[in-house]
Write a protein that holds these residues in place. Structure first.
Motif, PDB file in Angstrom:
ATOM      1  N   ASP A   1       0.834  -1.131   0.134  1.00 42.89           N
ATOM      2  CA  ASP A   1       0.136  -0.102   0.109  1.00 42.89           C
ATOM      3  C   ASP A   1       0.829   1.360   0.116  1.00 42.89           C
ATOM      4  O   ASP A   1       0.287   2.334   0.038  1.00 42.89           O
TER       5      ASP A   1
ATOM      6  N   SER B   1     -12.512  11.141   9.795  1.00 38.57           N
ATOM      7  CA  SER B   1     -12.823   9.992   8.912  1.00 38.57           C
ATOM      8  C   SER B   1     -13.721  10.435   7.753  1.00 38.57           C
ATOM      9  O   SER B   1     -13.676   9.760   6.574  1.00 38.57           O
TER      10      SER B   1
ATOM     11  N   TYR C   1      -9.843  10.648  14.861  1.00 42.00           N
ATOM     12  CA  TYR C   1     -10.435   9.626  13.669  1.00 42.00           C
ATOM     13  C   TYR C   1     -11.889  10.169  13.402  1.00 42.00           C
ATOM     14  O   TYR C   1     -12.245  10.229  12.273  1.00 42.00           O
TER      15      TYR C   1
ATOM     16  N   GLY D   1     -11.613   8.648   4.881  1.00 42.20           N
ATOM     17  CA  GLY D   1     -12.307   7.520   4.373  1.00 42.20           C
ATOM     18  C   GLY D   1     -11.937   6.182   5.244  1.00 42.20           C
ATOM     19  O   GLY D   1     -12.968   5.486   5.356  1.00 42.20           O
ATOM     20  N   SER D   2     -11.003   6.023   5.399  1.00 44.41           N
ATOM     21  CA  SER D   2     -10.461   4.612   5.791  1.00 44.41           C
ATOM     22  C   SER D   2      -9.711   4.743   6.952  1.00 44.41           C
ATOM     23  O   SER D   2      -8.658   5.731   7.189  1.00 44.41           O
ATOM     24  N   ILE D   3      -9.526   3.542   7.897  1.00 42.54           N
ATOM     25  CA  ILE D   3      -8.765   3.605   9.198  1.00 42.54           C
ATOM     26  C   ILE D   3      -7.198   3.640   8.772  1.00 42.54           C
ATOM     27  O   ILE D   3      -6.334   4.049   9.411  1.00 42.54           O
ATOM     28  N   GLU D   4      -7.080   2.860   7.625  1.00 44.14           N
ATOM     29  CA  GLU D   4      -5.525   2.356   7.169  1.00 44.14           C
ATOM     30  C   GLU D   4      -5.098   3.984   6.702  1.00 44.14           C
ATOM     31  O   GLU D   4      -3.987   4.258   7.042  1.00 44.14           O
TER      32      GLU D   4
END
Length: 102
Positions: free
Chosen positions: A27, A68, A64, A72-75
């Motif tokens: 990633d 968020s 977060y 969009g994503s926690i990653e």
């Protein structure tokens, strides 16, 4: 000795080639902008959003929640936190989970 694991990722590119990527690095293509990923969509762009959201010390969970919708994503959120922490822009207290600007 620890043997790294590999994952095969199939994507549409010029020749629809299979690309071997190390599982821990698969990633990283999201970190820097390129001709396919704009600055705003990259982890560096998300780091800018996270940094702007830390006006005063705040918990990771609250940060977060605050960012968020735009990330969009926690990653991607965690990539942004890591980038800012490693560049000494943010301090993350691992005991309390409080994030503050350096």
């Amino acid at each position: 000795m620890d043997t790294p694991s590999f994952r095969i990722s199939v994507g549409r590119s010029l020749g629809n080639h299979r690309i071997l990527l190390h599982s821990k690095l698969r990633d990283l293509r999201m970190i820097t902008p390129n001709k396919f990923i704009s600055f705003a969509e990259s982890s560096l762009g998300h780091a800018e959003k996270v940094y702007a959201a830390v006006e005063q010390p705040i918990s990771l969970g609250e940060l977060y929640k605050k960012t968020s919708a735009s990330i969009g994503s926690i990653e991607l959120f965690l990539y942004a936190i890591e980038i800012l922490h490693l560049s000494n822009a943010l301090h993350v207290n691992l005991t309390t989970g409080i994030v503050s600007r350096c």
